[in-house]
Design a protein around this motif. Structure first.
Motif, PDB file in Angstrom:
ATOM      1  N   THR A 229      36.300  45.011  32.584  1.00 29.20           N
ATOM      2  CA  THR A 229      36.502  44.966  34.039  1.00 29.20           C
ATOM      3  C   THR A 229      37.679  44.098  34.450  1.00 29.20           C
ATOM      4  O   THR A 229      38.281  44.320  35.501  1.00 29.20           O
ATOM      5  CB  THR A 229      35.249  44.414  34.733  1.00 29.20           C
ATOM      6  OG1 THR A 229      35.032  43.058  34.310  1.00 29.20           O
ATOM      7  CG2 THR A 229      34.024  45.244  34.383  1.00 29.20           C
ATOM      8  N   GLY A 230      38.045  43.097  33.606  1.00 26.05           N
ATOM      9  CA  GLY A 230      38.995  42.094  34.057  1.00 26.05           C
ATOM     10  C   GLY A 230      38.335  41.204  35.106  1.00 26.05           C
ATOM     11  O   GLY A 230      37.120  41.291  35.338  1.00 26.05           O
ATOM     12  N   VAL A 231      39.130  40.364  35.737  1.00 27.19           N
ATOM     13  CA  VAL A 231      38.568  39.415  36.709  1.00 27.19           C
ATOM     14  C   VAL A 231      39.250  39.479  38.071  1.00 27.19           C
ATOM     15  O   VAL A 231      38.995  38.648  38.940  1.00 27.19           O
ATOM     16  CB  VAL A 231      38.664  37.966  36.164  1.00 27.19           C
ATOM     17  CG1 VAL A 231      37.837  37.812  34.898  1.00 27.19           C
ATOM     18  CG2 VAL A 231      40.120  37.568  35.895  1.00 27.19           C
ATOM     19  N   LYS A 232      40.106  40.494  38.272  1.00 30.24           N
ATOM     20  CA  LYS A 232      40.945  40.492  39.475  1.00 30.24           C
ATOM     21  C   LYS A 232      40.621  41.576  40.490  1.00 30.24           C
ATOM     22  O   LYS A 232      41.201  41.572  41.583  1.00 30.24           O
ATOM     23  CB  LYS A 232      42.420  40.635  39.076  1.00 30.24           C
ATOM     24  CG  LYS A 232      42.957  39.475  38.267  1.00 30.24           C
ATOM     25  CD  LYS A 232      44.445  39.671  38.005  1.00 30.24           C
ATOM     26  CE  LYS A 232      45.048  38.477  37.297  1.00 30.24           C
ATOM     27  NZ  LYS A 232      46.515  38.636  37.136  1.00 30.24           N
ATOM     28  N   SER A 233      39.741  42.501  40.171  1.00 28.09           N
ATOM     29  CA  SER A 233      39.521  43.624  41.070  1.00 28.09           C
ATOM     30  C   SER A 233      38.831  43.177  42.350  1.00 28.09           C
ATOM     31  O   SER A 233      38.200  42.122  42.415  1.00 28.09           O
ATOM     32  CB  SER A 233      38.672  44.701  40.388  1.00 28.09           C
ATOM     33  OG  SER A 233      37.333  44.263  40.263  1.00 28.09           O
ATOM     34  N   ALA A 234      38.933  44.023  43.370  1.00 29.34           N
ATOM     35  CA  ALA A 234      38.324  43.718  44.667  1.00 29.34           C
ATOM     36  C   ALA A 234      36.807  43.641  44.546  1.00 29.34           C
ATOM     37  O   ALA A 234      36.169  42.796  45.190  1.00 29.34           O
ATOM     38  CB  ALA A 234      38.726  44.782  45.685  1.00 29.34           C
ATOM     39  N   ALA A 235      36.235  44.518  43.726  1.00 24.69           N
ATOM     40  CA  ALA A 235      34.781  44.514  43.554  1.00 24.69           C
ATOM     41  C   ALA A 235      34.296  43.208  42.946  1.00 24.69           C
ATOM     42  O   ALA A 235      33.252  42.673  43.324  1.00 24.69           O
ATOM     43  CB  ALA A 235      34.354  45.696  42.686  1.00 24.69           C
ATOM     44  N   ILE A 236      35.078  42.671  42.008  1.00 26.00           N
ATOM     45  CA  ILE A 236      34.712  41.407  41.384  1.00 26.00           C
ATOM     46  C   ILE A 236      34.904  40.261  42.374  1.00 26.00           C
ATOM     47  O   ILE A 236      34.065  39.355  42.484  1.00 26.00           O
ATOM     48  CB  ILE A 236      35.537  41.183  40.105  1.00 26.00           C
ATOM     49  CG1 ILE A 236      35.067  42.163  39.032  1.00 26.00           C
ATOM     50  CG2 ILE A 236      35.427  39.750  39.615  1.00 26.00           C
ATOM     51  CD1 ILE A 236      35.928  42.193  37.806  1.00 26.00           C
ATOM     52  N   ALA A 237      36.000  40.297  43.114  1.00 26.28           N
ATOM     53  CA  ALA A 237      36.267  39.251  44.105  1.00 26.28           C
ATOM     54  C   ALA A 237      35.177  39.203  45.175  1.00 26.28           C
ATOM     55  O   ALA A 237      34.835  38.128  45.679  1.00 26.28           O
ATOM     56  CB  ALA A 237      37.630  39.482  44.747  1.00 26.28           C
ATOM     57  N   SER A 238      34.614  40.367  45.495  1.00 30.11           N
ATOM     58  CA  SER A 238      33.564  40.422  46.516  1.00 30.11           C
ATOM     59  C   SER A 238      32.200  40.037  45.972  1.00 30.11           C
ATOM     60  O   SER A 238      31.241  39.882  46.731  1.00 30.11           O
ATOM     61  CB  SER A 238      33.484  41.838  47.091  1.00 30.11           C
ATOM     62  OG  SER A 238      33.026  42.751  46.106  1.00 30.11           O
TER      63      SER A 238
END
Length: 332
Positions: A229-238
């Motif tokens: 997934t990485g750590v930068k996507s919008a879904a992760i940030a939310s």
């Protein structure tokens, strides 16, 4: 053995329930894509993964032989629990995994696996989850139980032609090294311990395997998902997508390292997941990389990642930034 292997824990309802049809579609999609190695275990869905894999393979006819690995070290006993999720598996059969590395326990586990998989022979039989990480203070007793009993059973099964190869399936390379001091093993399934985030196995364990002629299957190339997934996507940030590392919430040091990896991959327009999947495959001792696959879509995505062209310059940048161990080879 195919470079990309099919990890069958997800079709045992790992974290979420699947239907039999969905599980079958995932297996059939893998066969169509050219995947010829399937790993499973009695523990995965308490027999559900083996049952679904065996049924799906029985309905298909691959153009090339299929290699199956399964595991011993746990027996499935009746459970009275009504919990919808147990040991990470959702809506699984009312059974409970019970550790047993004895001679009789291994023989009983193997016989039950043959029935669920609908076959008379297992290509690779692995002793599952030996090591202090799983057993804590009980590890020395469990290891003795295995070497005195389970290892003898596995050796007899191999000598009788019911098994082609034997080894360990574990999250700890250290226990694999210890096992090589006490017995002869054809190979190991090492989960999560030779990835973009952990490369200590290339210091002593992988060279030891080379000297002993033991192959290594690498499981968990995404370290429980964070490298996919990485750590930068919008879904992760939310907060909608949790960051997991080794089946637990990722610590900040790991999140920071993944962010650094992700930034370098972005510079070369290469998915982090593709780099994570191809990196361990570059080591000459690793014969296959397992990805846990739950659907035809995931199969297709993983095949795209394993075949993504990655510039030599990206590997050089990772090494310059000290994100790769000096002894870790990279794909040519």
């Amino acid at each position: 053995m195919s470079l990309l292997g099919f990890g069958s824990a997800p079709i045992g309802n790992l974290y979420q329930p699947l239907t039999d049809v969905q599980a079958s579609e995932a297996v059939e999609s893998a066969l169509t894509a050219g995947i010829r190695y399937f790993d499973t275990a009695p523990h995965y869905g308490f027999g559900l993964s083996e049952t679904r894999l065996g049924a799906a393979l029985a309905r298909t006819s691959a153009s090339e032989p299929v290699i199956i690995s399964t595991k011993v070290g746990r027996l499935l006993v009746p459970s009275t629990s009504r919990a919808s999720v147990r040991h990470g598996f959702a809506d699984a059969p009312p059974l409970e995994p019970q550790f047993d590395y004895s001679y009789d326990g291994v023989m009983r586990s193997f016989a039950a696996s043959l029935q669920r998989l609908q076959c008379e022979h297992i290509d690779i039989l692995l002793a599952h989850d030996l090591g202090p990480l799983t057993h804590g203070a009980d590890h020395p007793a469990r290891f003795r139980e295995f070497m005195d009993g389970g290892y003898r059973a596995m050796s007899e099964l191999k000598a009788a032609g019911q098994v082609t190869a034997i080894g360990l399936g574990t999250n700890e390379w250290q226990i694999c090294e210890a096992a090589l001091k006490h017995g002869d093993f054809d190979g190991f399934l090492l989960a999560g311990r030779y990835t973009l985030l952990e490369q200590g196995a290339c210091e002593s364990f992988l060279p030891l395997c080379a000297r002993r002629g033991a192959s290594v299957i690498l499981g968990g190339p995404f370290n429980s998902g964070i490298l996919a997934t990485g750590v930068k996507s919008a879904a992760i940030a939310s907060g909608k997508v949790p960051l997991h590392y080794n089946y637990e919430p990722a610590p900040q040091a790991i999140i920071d390292r993944v962010a650094q990896l992700e930034t370098l991959c972005e510079e070369f327009a290469v998915p982090l997941a593709a780099v994570a999947l191809q990196f361990p495959a570059a080591h000459p001792q690793i014969c296959s990389v397992l990805a846990g696959l739950a659907s035809a879509t995931q199969v297709q995505q993983s095949m795209a990642w394993i075949n993504t062209p990655i510039p030599d310059e990206l590997w050089q940048r990772l090494r310059e930034c000290e994100l790769l161990h000096p002894a870790a080879p990279t794909p040519a």
